[in-house]
Write a protein that holds these residues in place. Structure first.
Motif, PDB file in Angstrom:
ATOM      1  N   MET A 205       0.745  -1.308   0.113  1.00 40.68           N
ATOM      2  CA  MET A 205       0.038  -0.048   0.130  1.00 40.68           C
ATOM      3  C   MET A 205       1.029   1.249   0.022  1.00 40.68           C
ATOM      4  O   MET A 205       0.654   2.247  -0.720  1.00 40.68           O
ATOM      5  N   ASP A 206       1.872   1.286   0.675  1.00 39.57           N
ATOM      6  CA  ASP A 206       2.806   2.569   0.924  1.00 39.57           C
ATOM      7  C   ASP A 206       3.385   2.644  -0.508  1.00 39.57           C
ATOM      8  O   ASP A 206       3.725   3.750  -1.045  1.00 39.57           O
ATOM      9  N   LEU A 207       3.992   1.616  -1.016  1.00 40.00           N
ATOM     10  CA  LEU A 207       4.531   1.719  -2.341  1.00 40.00           C
ATOM     11  C   LEU A 207       3.727   2.097  -3.527  1.00 40.00           C
ATOM     12  O   LEU A 207       4.012   3.065  -4.290  1.00 40.00           O
ATOM     13  N   LYS A 208       2.389   1.619  -3.428  1.00 36.75           N
ATOM     14  CA  LYS A 208       1.447   2.082  -4.654  1.00 36.75           C
ATOM     15  C   LYS A 208       1.246   3.642  -4.480  1.00 36.75           C
ATOM     16  O   LYS A 208       0.967   4.241  -5.298  1.00 36.75           O
ATOM     17  N   ARG A 209       1.197   3.929  -3.129  1.00 38.80           N
ATOM     18  CA  ARG A 209       0.517   5.469  -2.671  1.00 38.80           C
ATOM     19  C   ARG A 209       1.678   6.354  -3.289  1.00 38.80           C
ATOM     20  O   ARG A 209       1.341   7.381  -4.077  1.00 38.80           O
ATOM     21  N   GLU A 210       2.927   6.034  -3.156  1.00 38.84           N
ATOM     22  CA  GLU A 210       4.266   6.677  -3.530  1.00 38.84           C
ATOM     23  C   GLU A 210       4.269   6.739  -5.154  1.00 38.84           C
ATOM     24  O   GLU A 210       4.451   7.895  -5.755  1.00 38.84           O
ATOM     25  N   ILE A 211       3.956   5.495  -5.764  1.00 38.77           N
ATOM     26  CA  ILE A 211       4.061   5.452  -7.256  1.00 38.77           C
ATOM     27  C   ILE A 211       2.967   6.598  -7.733  1.00 38.77           C
ATOM     28  O   ILE A 211       2.929   7.027  -8.736  1.00 38.77           O
ATOM     29  N   MET A 212       1.903   6.348  -7.173  1.00 32.44           N
ATOM     30  CA  MET A 212       0.646   6.935  -8.032  1.00 32.44           C
ATOM     31  C   MET A 212       0.801   8.856  -7.652  1.00 32.44           C
ATOM     32  O   MET A 212       0.280   9.234  -8.503  1.00 32.44           O
ATOM     33  N   MET A 213       0.988   8.911  -6.471  1.00 28.84           N
ATOM     34  CA  MET A 213       1.565  10.302  -6.343  1.00 28.84           C
ATOM     35  C   MET A 213       2.685  10.795  -7.282  1.00 28.84           C
ATOM     36  O   MET A 213       2.182  11.788  -8.060  1.00 28.84           O
ATOM     37  N   LEU A 214       3.713  10.107  -7.687  1.00 32.24           N
ATOM     38  CA  LEU A 214       4.751  10.694  -8.471  1.00 32.24           C
ATOM     39  C   LEU A 214       4.151  10.575  -9.835  1.00 32.24           C
ATOM     40  O   LEU A 214       4.326  11.583 -10.710  1.00 32.24           O
ATOM     41  N   ALA A 215       3.672   9.526 -10.281  1.00 31.27           N
ATOM     42  CA  ALA A 215       2.649   9.335 -11.425  1.00 31.27           C
ATOM     43  C   ALA A 215       1.842  10.640 -11.865  1.00 31.27           C
ATOM     44  O   ALA A 215       1.746  11.071 -12.945  1.00 31.27           O
ATOM     45  N   SER A 216       1.037  11.175 -10.921  1.00 35.59           N
ATOM     46  CA  SER A 216       0.149  12.132 -10.983  1.00 35.59           C
ATOM     47  C   SER A 216       0.818  13.554 -11.258  1.00 35.59           C
ATOM     48  O   SER A 216       0.616  14.408 -12.043  1.00 35.59           O
ATOM     49  N   VAL A 217       1.858  13.813 -10.589  1.00 34.75           N
ATOM     50  CA  VAL A 217       2.526  15.101 -10.457  1.00 34.75           C
ATOM     51  C   VAL A 217       3.715  14.931 -11.655  1.00 34.75           C
ATOM     52  O   VAL A 217       3.945  16.186 -12.273  1.00 34.75           O
TER      53      VAL A 217
END
Length: 309
Positions: free
Chosen positions: A85-97
């Motif tokens: 969950m932590d890894l996916k949250r970081e990936i999606m945040m960077l993918a968005s910005v």
């Protein structure tokens, strides 16, 4: 059909920066700084928390040559769900910005690559290739988003098996394509995977929304969605053999494209059979799958991160 193929080949993608995994040497896109893409073996760690899964070893990835990936990992440790969950949250945040990675800095690229490799090592699915049915939106890619389409996967496959020379030729060709068709942008990229293909195969429908500048400097754009269908033959736990079938354009605002393609399709497989005797067999492998996200790689180990629609 020739005009249709020409339009599909030269539709304008939004230029994308190219990721290169830290364990893989791959030539940069034209106009990029080669020094920024120097490969290195980096241990994945954190100053505050240890996000590395218990069964993850950086050398498992670093020892594999270009175009080859470490074997599929299957993680059954219940406690690792919080790490996922932590890894996916970081990936999606960077993918968005970074707009799906298009505008990622060198440091952000390196971080994303490390996060992707760690998440793949925590894959919870023993048979990801068989469990991908549904609708997916592209959230992040290490190459131009349009290269997730079976049409361009087939174009890459024509060059032959993955080797450093073949990968360089592919990157050069796609980069020239980007430079020649740089007026425009790519919108939403979707895949729908379902049962019902021929001979028990899966079927993929790829949709890429495009806005193409007609002439530089003029506020006139051609819009439409390129729809490509393909069959997926499941090979092993994580692999697909992808055979492109046909391509068409829907919802175009250009009348002649409507008349050419909206009412029909370009039989891409038939054209390949006439020109080269067979349809190119593209290779895709899914190294991570859960209820919300999957990570699929192409023959050159470029990755595409998809989220369920």
């Amino acid at each position: 059909p020739l005009a249709s193929i020409a339009f599909i080949l030269f539709i304008s993608p939004h230029p994308a920066l190219s990721f290169v995994p830290t364990c893989i040497v791959r030539p940069p896109l034209l106009g990029t700084d080669a020094a920024a893409f120097t490969a290195s073996s980096t241990a994945l760690s954190s100053d505050t928390q240890d996000y590395s899964p218990s069964d993850y070893d950086p050398t498992d990835v670093a020892d594999h040559p270009p175009g080859q990936h470490a074997p599929l990992a299957v993680d059954e440790v219940v406690a690792d769900e919080s790490i996922r969950m932590d890894l996916k949250r970081e990936i999606m945040m960077l993918a968005s910005v970074t707009d799906r990675g298009n505008y990622a800095s060198v440091e952000e690229r390196d971080i994303l690559i490390e996060l992707i490799v760690q998440l793949e090592a925590l894959n919870p699915s023993p048979n990801p290739a068989s469990g991908c049915a549904g609708e997916w939106d592209l959230a992040l890619s290490s190459v131009q988003p349009y290269r997730s389409s079976p049409f361009f996967l087939a174009v890459r496959e024509v060059l032959g098996p993955s080797t450093p020379k073949k990968a360089q030729a592919a990157e050069t060709g796609f980069s020239i394509h980007d430079l020649a068709t740089s007026v425009g942008r790519i919108g939403r990229v979707r895949q729908t995977i379902s049962q019902g293909g021929a001979n028990g195969c899966l079927e993929m429908v790829s949709e890429v929304d495009l806005e193409v500048g007609v002439l530089p400097g003029l506020p006139v754009q051609a819009k439409g969605t390129v729809v490509t269908t393909a069959t997926l033959d499941v090979v092993g736990a994580e692999g697909w053999t992808c055979l492109v079938k046909e391509t068409r354009i829907k919802d175009s605002n250009v009348p002649f494209l409507d008349s050419l393609l909206n009412d029909g399709s370009v039989p891409v497989s038939g054209i390949y059979e006439q020109l080269r005797g067979s349809v190119p067999k593209a290779t895709l492998k899914t190294f991570y799958l859960d209820d919300l996200l999957r990570i699929t790689r192409d023959v050159d180990d470029n990755f595409f991160v998809w989220v369920r629609a």
